[in-house]
Design a protein around this motif. Sequence first.
Motif, mmCIF file in Angstrom:
data_model
loop_
_atom_site.group_PDB
_atom_site.id
_atom_site.type_symbol
_atom_site.label_atom_id
_atom_site.label_comp_id
_atom_site.label_asym_id
_atom_site.label_seq_id
_atom_site.Cartn_x
_atom_site.Cartn_y
_atom_site.Cartn_z
ATOM 1 N N ASP B 172 0.777 -1.317 -0.023
ATOM 2 C CA ASP B 172 -0.017 -0.033 0.052
ATOM 3 C C ASP B 172 0.822 1.026 -0.059
ATOM 4 O O ASP B 172 1.383 1.711 1.028
ATOM 5 N N VAL B 173 1.120 1.702 -1.236
ATOM 6 C CA VAL B 173 2.124 2.771 -1.406
ATOM 7 C C VAL B 173 1.352 3.950 -0.848
ATOM 8 O O VAL B 173 2.128 4.908 -0.126
ATOM 9 N N GLU B 300 9.965 9.095 -5.977
ATOM 10 C CA GLU B 300 9.647 9.540 -4.848
ATOM 11 C C GLU B 300 9.841 8.519 -3.496
ATOM 12 O O GLU B 300 9.551 7.315 -3.961
ATOM 13 N N LEU B 301 10.594 8.879 -2.438
ATOM 14 C CA LEU B 301 10.581 7.941 -1.536
ATOM 15 C C LEU B 301 10.008 8.641 -0.173
ATOM 16 O O LEU B 301 10.147 9.768 0.070
ATOM 17 N N ALA B 302 9.279 7.516 0.633
ATOM 18 C CA ALA B 302 8.697 7.757 2.000
ATOM 19 C C ALA B 302 9.654 7.480 3.166
ATOM 20 O O ALA B 302 9.935 6.306 3.036
ATOM 21 N N LEU B 303 9.874 8.189 3.923
ATOM 22 C CA LEU B 303 10.734 7.588 5.068
ATOM 23 C C LEU B 303 9.972 8.262 6.322
ATOM 24 O O LEU B 303 9.471 9.146 6.688
ATOM 25 N N LYS B 304 10.630 7.462 7.442
ATOM 26 C CA LYS B 304 10.426 7.836 8.889
ATOM 27 C C LYS B 304 11.813 8.902 9.217
ATOM 28 O O LYS B 304 12.829 8.656 8.480
ATOM 29 N N GLY B 307 15.248 7.498 9.056
ATOM 30 C CA GLY B 307 15.819 7.170 8.027
ATOM 31 C C GLY B 307 15.221 5.804 7.634
ATOM 32 O O GLY B 307 15.377 5.268 6.394
ATOM 33 N N THR B 308 14.413 5.212 8.169
ATOM 34 C CA THR B 308 13.577 3.740 7.609
ATOM 35 C C THR B 308 12.835 4.261 6.583
ATOM 36 O O THR B 308 11.892 5.050 6.557
ATOM 37 N N ILE B 309 13.004 3.118 5.661
ATOM 38 C CA ILE B 309 12.017 3.440 4.154
ATOM 39 C C ILE B 309 10.854 3.078 4.450
ATOM 40 O O ILE B 309 10.652 1.781 4.894
ATOM 41 N N LEU B 310 9.692 3.746 3.853
ATOM 42 C CA LEU B 310 8.264 3.131 4.043
ATOM 43 C C LEU B 310 7.692 2.816 2.661
ATOM 44 O O LEU B 310 7.096 2.067 2.280
ATOM 45 N N GLY B 311 8.150 3.485 1.522
ATOM 46 C CA GLY B 311 7.622 3.326 0.419
ATOM 47 C C GLY B 311 8.150 4.288 -0.793
ATOM 48 O O GLY B 311 8.948 4.986 -0.430
ATOM 49 N N LEU B 312 8.178 3.693 -2.102
ATOM 50 C CA LEU B 312 8.922 4.107 -3.076
ATOM 51 C C LEU B 312 7.768 4.301 -4.360
ATOM 52 O O LEU B 312 7.231 3.196 -4.604
ATOM 53 N N ARG B 313 7.895 5.369 -4.933
ATOM 54 C CA ARG B 313 6.837 5.515 -6.094
ATOM 55 C C ARG B 313 7.640 6.148 -7.246
ATOM 56 O O ARG B 313 8.632 6.741 -7.202
ATOM 57 N N ILE B 345 12.004 -2.050 1.450
ATOM 58 C CA ILE B 345 11.123 -1.135 1.082
ATOM 59 C C ILE B 345 9.731 -1.773 1.072
ATOM 60 O O ILE B 345 9.299 -2.712 0.178
ATOM 61 N N PRO B 346 8.687 -1.533 1.884
ATOM 62 C CA PRO B 346 7.633 -2.509 2.120
ATOM 63 C C PRO B 346 6.708 -2.430 1.096
ATOM 64 O O PRO B 346 5.998 -3.204 0.755
ATOM 65 N N ALA B 347 6.736 -1.108 0.527
ATOM 66 C CA ALA B 347 5.610 -0.712 -0.430
ATOM 67 C C ALA B 347 6.395 0.036 -1.702
ATOM 68 O O ALA B 347 7.045 0.784 -1.510
ATOM 69 N N ILE B 348 5.916 -0.610 -3.041
ATOM 70 C CA ILE B 348 6.706 -0.036 -4.123
ATOM 71 C C ILE B 348 5.473 0.039 -5.276
ATOM 72 O O ILE B 348 4.678 -0.994 -5.352
ATOM 73 N N SER B 349 5.731 1.090 -5.942
ATOM 74 C CA SER B 349 4.635 0.942 -7.082
ATOM 75 C C SER B 349 5.389 1.871 -8.325
ATOM 76 O O SER B 349 6.029 2.851 -8.079
#
Lengths: 286, 775
Positions: B172-173, B300-304, B307-313, B345-349
């Motif tokens: 779920d990006v 695009e990269l979503a992080l905490k 630095g923990t990566i949450l998702g990439l689009r 990376i838990p979610a990628i789109s």
Amino acid sequence: MIPSNFEYHAPTSIEAALDLINQYGDDCKILSGGHSLIPVLKLRLAAPAAVIDIGRIPGLSSISLDRDRLRIGALATHASIAASDMLGQLCPLLATTAHQIGDPQVRNRGTLGGSLVHADPAADWPAAILALDASITVRGSAGERHIAANDFFVDMLTSAVQQGEIVTEISVAVPAQPRASSYIKVAQSASGFAVVGVAVQLEIDNGVCVGARIGVTGFAPKPYRASSTENALKGNPITEDLISSAAALADSEAADAMNDIHASGEYRRHLTRVIAARALRAAARV
Amino acid sequence: MSSNGKNEKYVGRPVKRTEDPRLIQGLGHYVDDIRLAGELYVAFLRSPYAHARINSINTDAARNASGVVAIFTGSDIEGRVGNVPTAAALEGLKVPKYPVLALGKVFFVGQPVAAVVATSRYAARDAVDHIEVDFEPLDVVVDAEAAAQGGPVIHHDFGDNIAYVHRAGIGDVDAAFASADKIVAQKMHHQRLAPISLEPRGVLASFLPGEQQLTLWTSTQIPHLLRTQVAIMIGLPENKVRVIAPEVGGGFGSKLNVYAEEALLSFISMQLHKPVKWIETRRENMSATIHGRAQSGVAELALKNDGTILGLRYTVTADLGAYHQLLTPAIPTLTGLMLSGCYKIPAISMVCTGVFTNKMATDAYRGAGRPEATYVVERLMDIAAQELGIDPVELRRKNFPTPDEFPFATATGLFYDSGNYQAALDRALAMVDYDKLREIQKSDTAAGRLVGIGVSTYVEICALGPSAAMPAGGWESATVRIEPTGKVTVMTGASPHGQGQETSFAQITADMLGVDLNDVYVIHGDTGIVQYGIGTFGSRATAVGGTAVVYATEKLISKATKIAAHLLTTDEENVTFENGVFSGAPDDKQVTIQQVALAAHLASNLPPDTEPGLSATYFFEPKNFTFPFGAHICIVEVDRDTGDIRIKRYVAVDDCGKVINPLLVEGQVHGGIAQGLGQALFEEVVYDENGQLITGTLMDYAVPKAHQLPRYELDRTETPTDVNPLGVKGVGEAGTIGSTPAIVNAVIDALRPFGVKHIDMPLRPEKIWRVISNQ
């Protein structure tokens, strides 16, 4: 990449070559080292009826000292000029320029005379030839004449050599201070030609610049002497400040800059000033 | 019997390439070196327009030109030669008909319009100038994003220029981005590149009317797949077509294809009953051999905050060119597969829009979709590190899977086989003394110098691949045969074209059979001799093809062991095989593999029900891809006044699993880095707004030369894989994938004082100067 049909002639004397050139008129090309002509033929940008190979004419590739002048045969290759001990001693600007041309294959085949006649605005030789105030000797059926470097480059890919003439020799006066010279260029990443190249020959007396000749190639449709920079230097003590202010004028002689995918005119103009300063520093050892 | 491979006299050692003596003496035979009596030459009239209607073609004058034998145009061969095929099967893919000679319209500069056949190369080329074509120029669309948004429609039946929209990724990006502390985004452009193999393409076709057989010599990476396709295109039974890839002077993916010229020359030879040859000129190579890369998109990269990566689009437009070549639409899907990089990376789109433009087709070029992914991920990591105030090395380390998390499942649907990303990075950091380097950088910066350090950690997908994931089979084949004299012949379905498998496959077989390396001869690239194979691409030849060699050799040893037991008058269980010698308990009698081979051929003293001869064939189907990885570090200094970039050091630590021949691995890494550096700094195919190719010669297209390259400092870590028994992963593309982002990251790092976030490749000095001088 496949040339069209042409007659091939390899005369063994200048007279025989001139006869052939007169016979074909505009419809022939002179082959020296071939590094400019062959690509042009292969791309069919030129389709002459005949190619006159002057490479087998004896005596056109020697490098000699005649009193205070160095005489270089038009067929001398870049490699032989780069390797000449005499030039290294008496006129290192020639050797240093030759060494920066192309790659080993180009240097081993390409000739000084051929490069000058082709008058590529990004070639390396014009800068040095201007900075040394060389004299170019040409032979035609009417005899011999000498063209000053300043008058030699007419326009992009056009030199003062006329139809029916062959360049036979390039001569330069031995500089008073051979080592007060430099050639620095920014090379185009694909071809190795000069995006901008600046050659400098100075004469310095007690820290004062008493002579300065500066040739610029690559920047403008034809190579030129940076006279404004030369004038700003002459008669003044060589200092970092002087070099900076003089080099800032190095682009003044050229109104139009070359502009292509490798460098815009604006960037070339900037580079001309930067490289002129570097070349002056190197020549003046400042 | 004993297990194979424990005798490693050759495997793992820097054995000199057995190919080289002939190549460096100019004694190899490339297509153009093969001369057939009575051969004719073909030259092409190619479109000078990027988009035009062909109102008429007049070949009368050309037909009367000296030496001309025949001329073919699109209408002459319509319905008689099949279209150029594409193997990509994507949902909803629009496939324009791609005739081998243009019919009615041309769609890119360089498209073949007419073929002249003449008695010499010169006559053929001269006659091309006598063909009169009435072209009516049409509107051109060159820019991919403009093509996607409308623009002149290239293939009218489709209504627009969008060939496909491909969606990839798991997770779920949107939720990942919604819950992020930090989102970084960057638009990035992967410029169009030309593969530029040293030997351009070339084809020699010879049809024998009596036998109804065609032999096609062509510079290809895929002789068997090509045979199948050409046979279909020209309507000959496949078993009447023999494709030979002789010496091939490099491909880099550009010869992993089926080209119009290959089918057309075959057809012409069938018409004229004469051998016909065409050798591509460099200008043709620049304009009508596939290009690579050409993607442009927003990543695009979503992080905490930690630095923990949450998702990439990644929303990207792929510039496909005017037509699909063999794999054109599939290349960007490889980008989608590799967007996890070496991170959790838990979610990628990815949403990729493939668009038609009036340019040559893009297709596989060294890395083929994966360099794009690595570049996107590695640039985002540096941008995120900068914005979060975390060291780029730490940010990477924080998101690596640990070695015990393998096999590692990505949100792109892959299972990474094995890895130890920390080890490779640590080794590279130690080689440059990273902490000290950052200290030096601070003092350099204070002194006004622009020094940058760029890190790139990469993982790539190799050993292509399981057949389920491939358009035309992903296995590879090998036959190993011992001749009566004891000499060993290996036939591989892989088709090496510079990689050196004649050497490395001989190393493998020689060790397994305990014979001298010089007694093993490796044959490849001839469909008349070698069993069906897939070819060499995607860093697969050793991992898949080498494995087939291993299993074929095992099969052969198994049969030889039966015969040896018979000759030694003992039971098979009592026979051991080592260093080429079978020994039989209890009395330790011995027989060599060469003696067994002779016995197998004489066949007068074989065990009952044993087939004579000593040969074994194996078709190996891999159960997974392999995932080599590594860490590259580049240190640059930027010239403040000119924008010139100098590479001060280049360190690469690559892990390609077990190494068969370190010389070959090193060579692959060297060449790969050179091409990756070429993309980062110099190379770019440029078309103008009319679709004219500006970089049509090597005077304008900057292939990196030796003096433009840094000294390479290389090392390796070795993490084996269990995907194949050799433990090898592949290394053909690693250098290209790891180097490009390392260099760009270094340059951007050097320009940090100017607040610059990103500059698109190639990093020409003028672009750098404009940033520095704020112009």
